[in-house]
Design an enzyme around this catalytic site. Sequence first.
Site, short mmCIF file in Angstrom:
data_model
loop_
_atom_site.label_atom_id
_atom_site.label_comp_id
_atom_site.label_asym_id
_atom_site.label_seq_id
_atom_site.Cartn_x
_atom_site.Cartn_y
_atom_site.Cartn_z
N GLY A 1 1.11 -2.59 4.95
CA GLY A 1 1.65 0.02 3.80
C GLY A 1 3.11 -0.19 4.96
O GLY A 1 4.16 -0.77 4.05
N SER A 2 2.56 -0.28 6.31
CA SER A 2 3.84 0.20 7.04
C SER A 2 5.01 -1.12 7.26
O SER A 2 6.36 -1.25 7.32
CB SER A 2 3.57 0.34 8.48
OG SER A 2 2.21 -0.94 9.16
N MET B 1 -9.26 7.59 0.37
CA MET B 1 -10.38 7.51 0.92
C MET B 1 -11.01 8.91 0.83
O MET B 1 -9.95 10.15 0.49
CB MET B 1 -9.67 7.68 2.31
CG MET B 1 -8.68 6.13 2.52
SD MET B 1 -7.83 6.58 4.63
CE MET B 1 -6.94 5.34 4.44
N HIS C 1 -7.71 0.81 -4.19
CA HIS C 1 -9.04 0.43 -2.71
C HIS C 1 -9.69 1.70 -2.94
O HIS C 1 -9.39 2.75 -1.70
CB HIS C 1 -8.46 -0.06 -1.47
CG HIS C 1 -9.16 -0.30 -0.36
ND1 HIS C 1 -8.32 -0.54 0.71
CD2 HIS C 1 -10.26 -0.89 0.17
CE1 HIS C 1 -9.35 -0.73 1.72
NE2 HIS C 1 -10.53 -1.04 1.06
N HIS D 1 -1.22 -1.23 -4.38
CA HIS D 1 -2.63 -1.04 -3.63
C HIS D 1 -2.26 1.10 -3.73
O HIS D 1 -1.51 0.82 -2.19
CB HIS D 1 -2.57 -1.48 -1.97
CG HIS D 1 -3.92 -1.97 -1.66
ND1 HIS D 1 -4.74 -2.20 -1.92
CD2 HIS D 1 -4.65 -0.83 -0.06
CE1 HIS D 1 -5.81 -2.15 -1.47
NE2 HIS D 1 -5.53 -1.08 0.19
N GLY E 1 -8.87 3.47 7.18
CA GLY E 1 -8.78 4.40 7.46
C GLY E 1 -7.43 5.04 7.90
O GLY E 1 -6.92 5.96 7.27
N PHE E 2 -6.53 3.81 8.12
CA PHE E 2 -5.93 4.20 8.21
C PHE E 2 -4.56 3.26 8.10
O PHE E 2 -5.01 2.23 8.80
CB PHE E 2 -5.27 5.01 9.74
CG PHE E 2 -6.21 6.33 10.20
CD1 PHE E 2 -6.01 7.44 10.06
CD2 PHE E 2 -7.49 6.07 10.77
CE1 PHE E 2 -6.40 8.26 10.11
CE2 PHE E 2 -8.23 7.09 11.25
CZ PHE E 2 -7.48 8.42 10.50
N GLY E 3 -3.06 3.62 8.33
CA GLY E 3 -2.20 2.47 8.59
C GLY E 3 -1.37 2.91 9.63
O GLY E 3 -1.79 3.95 10.03
N GLY E 4 -0.32 1.55 9.76
CA GLY E 4 -0.09 0.78 10.57
C GLY E 4 -1.23 1.02 12.48
O GLY E 4 -0.88 0.46 13.07
N ASP F 1 -6.88 -7.01 4.12
CA ASP F 1 -5.98 -5.30 3.95
C ASP F 1 -5.81 -5.29 5.59
O ASP F 1 -7.28 -4.72 6.28
CB ASP F 1 -7.03 -4.72 2.60
CG ASP F 1 -5.78 -3.56 2.87
OD1 ASP F 1 -5.23 -2.77 3.42
OD2 ASP F 1 -6.24 -2.43 2.43
N GLY F 2 -4.63 -4.76 6.00
CA GLY F 2 -4.24 -4.86 7.24
C GLY F 2 -3.45 -4.89 8.91
O GLY F 2 -3.76 -6.07 8.78
N MET G 1 -12.69 3.70 -0.54
CA MET G 1 -13.21 3.58 0.50
C MET G 1 -13.82 5.25 1.23
O MET G 1 -13.67 6.55 1.70
CB MET G 1 -11.85 3.46 1.82
CG MET G 1 -11.27 2.52 2.28
SD MET G 1 -10.10 2.34 3.01
CE MET G 1 -8.71 2.50 1.22
N ASP H 1 -4.94 3.04 -1.60
CA ASP H 1 -6.20 4.15 -0.76
C ASP H 1 -6.36 5.07 -1.33
O ASP H 1 -6.04 6.33 -0.92
CB ASP H 1 -5.78 3.30 0.16
CG ASP H 1 -5.14 2.13 0.94
OD1 ASP H 1 -5.48 1.12 0.78
OD2 ASP H 1 -4.05 2.22 1.30
N SER I 1 1.01 -1.10 -0.37
CA SER I 1 -0.18 -0.01 0.29
C SER I 1 0.65 1.13 0.02
O SER I 1 1.77 1.06 1.03
CB SER I 1 -0.93 0.05 1.03
OG SER I 1 -1.32 1.17 1.78
N MET J 1 -11.03 -6.58 4.93
CA MET J 1 -10.18 -6.15 5.60
C MET J 1 -9.90 -6.49 6.94
O MET J 1 -10.96 -6.97 8.12
CB MET J 1 -11.44 -4.51 6.24
CG MET J 1 -11.10 -3.61 4.57
SD MET J 1 -10.06 -3.27 4.08
CE MET J 1 -8.58 -2.49 5.30
C1 DX5 Z 1 -5.86 1.24 5.77
C2 DX5 Z 1 -5.89 0.74 4.50
C3 DX5 Z 1 -4.86 -0.57 3.92
C4 DX5 Z 1 -3.66 0.42 5.14
C5 DX5 Z 1 -2.73 -0.46 5.02
O1 DX5 Z 1 -7.60 1.68 5.68
O2 DX5 Z 1 -7.00 0.06 3.55
O3 DX5 Z 1 -4.42 -0.47 2.97
O4 DX5 Z 1 -2.84 0.93 4.35
O5 DX5 Z 1 -1.19 -1.01 5.98
P1 DX5 Z 1 -0.72 -1.35 6.73
O6 DX5 Z 1 -0.45 -2.83 6.78
O7 DX5 Z 1 0.24 0.18 7.47
O8 DX5 Z 1 -1.97 -1.82 8.29
ZN ZN Z 2 -5.59 -0.14 1.65
#
Ligand code: DX5
Ligand code: ZN
Length: 217
Positions: free
Chosen positions: A193-194, A33, A62, A29, A138-141, A171-172, A64, A31, A6, A133
């Site tokens: 992502g992270s 939002m 993706h 990927h 909404g957020f990475g990490g 994802d997540g 959102m 995201d 991501s 999911m």
């Molecule tokens: C969250 C996103 C994910 C996110 C994943 O809403 O859809 O794609 O970036 O990040 P990590 O791998 O850090 O959870």
């Molecule tokens: Zn995503």
Amino acid sequence: MRINPSILSADFANLASELQRIHTADAVHVDVMDNHFVPNLTLGKPVVEAIAANTGLPLDIHLMIADADRWAPEYAQLGVDSVTFHAEASTAPVRLARELRATGAKASMALRPATAVEPYLDMLGELDMLLLMTVEPGFGGQKFLDLVLPKIRRARAAIEGSGRPIALQVDGGISRDTILRAVEAGADVFVAGSAVYSAPEPSVEIDVLRNLALGAH
Ligand code: DX5
Ligand code: ZN
């Protein structure tokens, strides 16, 4: 076993070089939002087009965003590989999936962690991919939610029963520590992502994650 990093965790001021750092990926990927469906705002169509122009990798979009029926086809028309909309944001998911496929894009539908998969099993044939999911979007990490594992197992069983080549994406919170649980439950496409972008060499981390997934099978 596919690894789709991501770019949410990338440096947005240097997207071209950040895309180069994940050249070993199976797809990028992206995201999207809208600050309505999720409490965060990221990017829209112009940035998706810029990403497409700066990578040879397929784009895994993706969405959102609220009112997916209205907006998702516009992303599919950009020539991306796949578009994922959220079931919770669509009034007519069957019609929307057909509209996406009509553009030549793969149609994919996502479910938040607390959304049951059972009401959607009869429409699996309309989809090329199902995204479950493993964090609230909404957020990475965020931390991987183990409570989604039984749903991944049920979805895998339904996909096998359908006899169709439908991908099952998670994802997540995917990392070296969690990917095996997702593999064992039946996922075959992994968004990270992270875990990828915090690694010293993101391209190597992608290979590590893919090899872990392949080894578990
Ligand atoms: C969250 C996103 C994910 C996110 C994943 O809403 O859809 O794609 O970036 O990040 P990590 O791998 O850090 O959870
Ligand atoms: Zn995503």
